[in-house]
Design a protein around this motif. Sequence first.
Motif, PDB file in Angstrom:
ATOM      1  N   GLY A 174       0.809  -1.211   0.000  1.00 29.33           N
ATOM      2  CA  GLY A 174       0.000   0.000   0.000  1.00 29.33           C
ATOM      3  C   GLY A 174       0.841   1.258   0.000  1.00 29.33           C
ATOM      4  O   GLY A 174       0.564   2.213  -0.739  1.00 29.33           O
ATOM      5  N   ALA A 175       1.894   1.269   0.825  1.00 33.30           N
ATOM      6  CA  ALA A 175       2.783   2.440   0.880  1.00 33.30           C
ATOM      7  C   ALA A 175       3.490   2.656  -0.448  1.00 33.30           C
ATOM      8  O   ALA A 175       3.645   3.792  -0.912  1.00 33.30           O
ATOM      9  CB  ALA A 175       3.798   2.264   2.012  1.00 33.30           C
ATOM     10  N   LEU A 176       3.916   1.564  -1.087  1.00 36.88           N
ATOM     11  CA  LEU A 176       4.580   1.673  -2.385  1.00 36.88           C
ATOM     12  C   LEU A 176       3.623   2.211  -3.452  1.00 36.88           C
ATOM     13  O   LEU A 176       4.009   3.050  -4.279  1.00 36.88           O
ATOM     14  CB  LEU A 176       5.138   0.307  -2.810  1.00 36.88           C
ATOM     15  N   LYS A 177       2.385   1.726  -3.445  1.00 33.35           N
ATOM     16  CA  LYS A 177       1.404   2.210  -4.419  1.00 33.35           C
ATOM     17  C   LYS A 177       1.161   3.704  -4.255  1.00 33.35           C
ATOM     18  O   LYS A 177       1.070   4.449  -5.246  1.00 33.35           O
ATOM     19  CB  LYS A 177       0.093   1.436  -4.281  1.00 33.35           C
ATOM     20  N   ARG A 178       1.045   4.146  -3.006  1.00 32.16           N
ATOM     21  CA  ARG A 178       0.818   5.574  -2.765  1.00 32.16           C
ATOM     22  C   ARG A 178       2.013   6.414  -3.179  1.00 32.16           C
ATOM     23  O   ARG A 178       1.863   7.515  -3.723  1.00 32.16           O
ATOM     24  CB  ARG A 178       0.469   5.812  -1.291  1.00 32.16           C
ATOM     25  N   GLU A 179       3.219   5.883  -2.953  1.00 31.21           N
ATOM     26  CA  GLU A 179       4.420   6.620  -3.340  1.00 31.21           C
ATOM     27  C   GLU A 179       4.557   6.688  -4.854  1.00 31.21           C
ATOM     28  O   GLU A 179       4.912   7.742  -5.415  1.00 31.21           O
ATOM     29  CB  GLU A 179       5.657   5.951  -2.732  1.00 31.21           C
ATOM     30  N   ILE A 180       4.258   5.574  -5.538  1.00 36.75           N
ATOM     31  CA  ILE A 180       4.318   5.570  -7.009  1.00 36.75           C
ATOM     32  C   ILE A 180       3.294   6.547  -7.570  1.00 36.75           C
ATOM     33  O   ILE A 180       3.590   7.308  -8.507  1.00 36.75           O
ATOM     34  CB  ILE A 180       4.067   4.147  -7.547  1.00 36.75           C
ATOM     35  N   ALA A 181       2.093   6.548  -6.994  1.00 32.86           N
ATOM     36  CA  ALA A 181       1.053   7.481  -7.450  1.00 32.86           C
ATOM     37  C   ALA A 181       1.499   8.920  -7.250  1.00 32.86           C
ATOM     38  O   ALA A 181       1.276   9.777  -8.118  1.00 32.86           O
ATOM     39  CB  ALA A 181      -0.244   7.217  -6.697  1.00 32.86           C
ATOM     40  N   ALA A 182       2.146   9.199  -6.111  1.00 33.23           N
ATOM     41  CA  ALA A 182       2.622  10.560  -5.840  1.00 33.23           C
ATOM     42  C   ALA A 182       3.696  10.968  -6.841  1.00 33.23           C
ATOM     43  O   ALA A 182       3.719  12.111  -7.314  1.00 33.23           O
ATOM     44  CB  ALA A 182       3.167  10.640  -4.411  1.00 33.23           C
ATOM     45  N   GLN A 183       4.577  10.036  -7.179  1.00 34.84           N
ATOM     46  CA  GLN A 183       5.636  10.344  -8.141  1.00 34.84           C
ATOM     47  C   GLN A 183       5.076  10.572  -9.542  1.00 34.84           C
ATOM     48  O   GLN A 183       5.568  11.405 -10.295  1.00 34.84           O
ATOM     49  CB  GLN A 183       6.662   9.204  -8.176  1.00 34.84           C
ATOM     50  N   PHE A 184       4.018   9.846  -9.878  1.00 34.84           N
ATOM     51  CA  PHE A 184       3.392  10.040 -11.184  1.00 34.84           C
ATOM     52  C   PHE A 184       2.683  11.389 -11.255  1.00 34.84           C
ATOM     53  O   PHE A 184       2.640  12.019 -12.308  1.00 34.84           O
ATOM     54  CB  PHE A 184       2.406   8.898 -11.474  1.00 34.84           C
ATOM     55  N   ARG A 185       2.091  11.813 -10.133  1.00 33.69           N
ATOM     56  CA  ARG A 185       1.414  13.109 -10.110  1.00 33.69           C
ATOM     57  C   ARG A 185       2.415  14.256 -10.167  1.00 33.69           C
ATOM     58  O   ARG A 185       2.238  15.215 -10.913  1.00 33.69           O
ATOM     59  CB  ARG A 185       0.563  13.243  -8.843  1.00 33.69           C
ATOM     60  N   ALA A 217       6.944  13.780 -16.197  1.00 37.63           N
ATOM     61  CA  ALA A 217       5.547  13.916 -15.789  1.00 37.63           C
ATOM     62  C   ALA A 217       4.615  13.614 -16.956  1.00 37.63           C
ATOM     63  O   ALA A 217       3.595  12.925 -16.794  1.00 37.63           O
ATOM     64  CB  ALA A 217       5.299  15.330 -15.264  1.00 37.63           C
ATOM     65  N   LYS A 218       4.952  14.100 -18.138  1.00 33.45           N
ATOM     66  CA  LYS A 218       4.131  13.860 -19.328  1.00 33.45           C
ATOM     67  C   LYS A 218       4.122  12.379 -19.698  1.00 33.45           C
ATOM     68  O   LYS A 218       3.071  11.797 -20.003  1.00 33.45           O
ATOM     69  CB  LYS A 218       4.653  14.696 -20.492  1.00 33.45           C
ATOM     70  N   ALA A 219       5.297  11.747 -19.658  1.00 30.54           N
ATOM     71  CA  ALA A 219       5.401  10.324 -19.993  1.00 30.54           C
ATOM     72  C   ALA A 219       4.629   9.466 -18.997  1.00 30.54           C
ATOM     73  O   ALA A 219       3.985   8.478 -19.373  1.00 30.54           O
ATOM     74  CB  ALA A 219       6.868   9.902 -20.021  1.00 30.54           C
ATOM     75  N   ALA A 220       4.658   9.849 -17.710  1.00 30.33           N
ATOM     76  CA  ALA A 220       3.940   9.087 -16.683  1.00 30.33           C
ATOM     77  C   ALA A 220       2.437   9.136 -16.924  1.00 30.33           C
ATOM     78  O   ALA A 220       1.743   8.120 -16.841  1.00 30.33           O
ATOM     79  CB  ALA A 220       4.275   9.637 -15.293  1.00 30.33           C
ATOM     80  N   LYS A 221       1.917  10.314 -17.266  1.00 29.99           N
ATOM     81  CA  LYS A 221       0.488  10.450 -17.528  1.00 29.99           C
ATOM     82  C   LYS A 221       0.086   9.658 -18.768  1.00 29.99           C
ATOM     83  O   LYS A 221      -0.960   8.998 -18.792  1.00 29.99           O
ATOM     84  CB  LYS A 221       0.132  11.928 -17.708  1.00 29.99           C
ATOM     85  N   GLN A 222       0.915   9.723 -19.815  1.00 30.65           N
ATOM     86  CA  GLN A 222       0.605   8.975 -21.034  1.00 30.65           C
ATOM     87  C   GLN A 222       0.662   7.473 -20.780  1.00 30.65           C
ATOM     88  O   GLN A 222      -0.147   6.711 -21.324  1.00 30.65           O
ATOM     89  CB  GLN A 222       1.572   9.369 -22.152  1.00 30.65           C
ATOM     90  N   PHE A 223       1.597   7.030 -19.946  1.00 27.82           N
ATOM     91  CA  PHE A 223       1.698   5.613 -19.616  1.00 27.82           C
ATOM     92  C   PHE A 223       0.437   5.131 -18.914  1.00 27.82           C
ATOM     93  O   PHE A 223      -0.118   4.074 -19.245  1.00 27.82           O
ATOM     94  CB  PHE A 223       2.916   5.369 -18.725  1.00 27.82           C
ATOM     95  N   LEU A 224      -0.051   5.920 -17.937  1.00 28.89           N
ATOM     96  CA  LEU A 224      -1.268   5.539 -17.218  1.00 28.89           C
ATOM     97  C   LEU A 224      -2.471   5.514 -18.156  1.00 28.89           C
ATOM     98  O   LEU A 224      -3.304   4.605 -18.088  1.00 28.89           O
ATOM     99  CB  LEU A 224      -1.525   6.518 -16.071  1.00 28.89           C
ATOM    100  N   THR A 225      -2.547   6.508 -19.049  1.00 32.36           N
ATOM    101  CA  THR A 225      -3.643   6.537 -20.014  1.00 32.36           C
ATOM    102  C   THR A 225      -3.615   5.306 -20.907  1.00 32.36           C
ATOM    103  O   THR A 225      -4.648   4.690 -21.180  1.00 32.36           O
ATOM    104  CB  THR A 225      -3.553   7.805 -20.883  1.00 32.36           C
ATOM    105  N   ASP A 226      -2.424   4.936 -21.365  1.00 33.34           N
ATOM    106  CA  ASP A 226      -2.289   3.743 -22.209  1.00 33.34           C
ATOM    107  C   ASP A 226      -2.725   2.489 -21.466  1.00 33.34           C
ATOM    108  O   ASP A 226      -3.378   1.602 -22.045  1.00 33.34           O
ATOM    109  CB  ASP A 226      -0.837   3.582 -22.684  1.00 33.34           C
ATOM    110  N   GLN A 227      -2.375   2.406 -20.192  1.00 29.89           N
ATOM    111  CA  GLN A 227      -2.762   1.239 -19.398  1.00 29.89           C
ATOM    112  C   GLN A 227      -4.277   1.157 -19.245  1.00 29.89           C
ATOM    113  O   GLN A 227      -4.880   0.089 -19.375  1.00 29.89           O
ATOM    114  CB  GLN A 227      -2.113   1.310 -18.008  1.00 29.89           C
ATOM    115  N   VAL A 228      -4.905   2.304 -18.988  1.00 30.70           N
ATOM    116  CA  VAL A 228      -6.369   2.338 -18.857  1.00 30.70           C
ATOM    117  C   VAL A 228      -7.027   1.945 -20.174  1.00 30.70           C
ATOM    118  O   VAL A 228      -7.984   1.157 -20.203  1.00 30.70           O
ATOM    119  CB  VAL A 228      -6.837   3.744 -18.427  1.00 30.70           C
ATOM    120  N   ASN A 229      -6.521   2.484 -21.272  1.00 28.47           N
ATOM    121  CA  ASN A 229      -7.098   2.166 -22.581  1.00 28.47           C
ATOM    122  C   ASN A 229      -6.971   0.680 -22.907  1.00 28.47           C
ATOM    123  O   ASN A 229      -7.889   0.070 -23.464  1.00 28.47           O
ATOM    124  CB  ASN A 229      -6.418   2.998 -23.673  1.00 28.47           C
TER     125      ASN A 229
END
Length: 364
Positions: A174-185, A217-229
């Motif tokens: 859980g802590a790792l997920k929150r930290e990864i999310a923070a780094q992506f934001r 930051a741009k690459a992280a957002k695009q990566f998440l979008t690709d994963q969702v798609n």
Amino acid sequence: MEFSERLRALGTKISNQAEAIGTEEATKNAFVMPFISSILGYDVFDPIEVVPEFTADVGTKRGEKIDYAVMRDSEVQILIECKTSRSALTLENASQLYRYFGVTNARIAALTNGIIWQFYTDLDSPNRMDSKPFLVLDLSDIDDVLIPEIQKLSKDDFNLESIISTAEELKYVGALKREIAAQFREPSDEFVRFVATRVYDGSFTQRVREQFSVLVAKAAKQFLTDQVNDRLKTALGAGTPVPLSQTQSDASVDSGSVAEHDLDRDTEIETTLEELEGYQIVKAIACAEVKPQRVTHRDSKSYFAVLLDDNNRKPIARLHFNSARQKYLGLLDEDKNETRHAVDSLEEIYNFAENIREAVRRYQ
């Protein structure tokens, strides 16, 4: 109602009422007590099961009270400390919880503002509450992975050994997920350097750091979008060929219905990924009222329809996304009269969540 459904129903209620709750007492009554009662399954009005304003003298501290103590077999099992729904949760504001943990038999402690629940145990040192939670539940954004773990805390399924055995993994994952999310934001300098030096061979100067801060930051957002798609395509079967054997089997079962379907089908219709994403948002909202499999879609030249039970007489919403200039969300009243609402982004669909749920309730 199943455990997960009760949890989501409470999450929906909290999302709808959060703005109206401003005091700690209101938070307890509207959010915390329903969680203890409908989710954990304890009778909040039975002092044998739930003791409000639980008191235990701790060292020189006399008469301090913890908000709730959940009891099993006359022993404290879970301590709960509450803050207002608008408060940030920090251990500095929960000193009683920390002290009480060491002088009772409780192995589980919870700090909550009614929306977010932080659950603690004593992994680091026996009989001493950890400084970091092993499980964080956000009722406004429920993580499906956590639902079985929350159920272990309920009265009917209480399993302390199982909770403790999985607590360490839950804590760090859980802590790792929150930290990864923070780094992506908002990537930190360390994260930017870590990623950039794997793709950039030059000297990592201040100018390069500033350039890559934006790019990472741009690459992280695009990566998440690709994963969702990719998940959407998989979930909806987009682009998945139908095996010949399956086509032949379907035709032999009911050729009449297949022929009727072919007559209604317009081969010029093109379903866009944006329409599918909008459908998933409407579906997620509608699932507060019905099971997910009951929410379906049909595309046409003029609009993309979201339906209940795949029945065009039960429209939930219509997506008018074909225009390049302006997108519209179509909502229908009881007489099937449609009102179009302009939306500039898919996220704005959430502004009409109650309208969508009301449409579903009309068909129940």
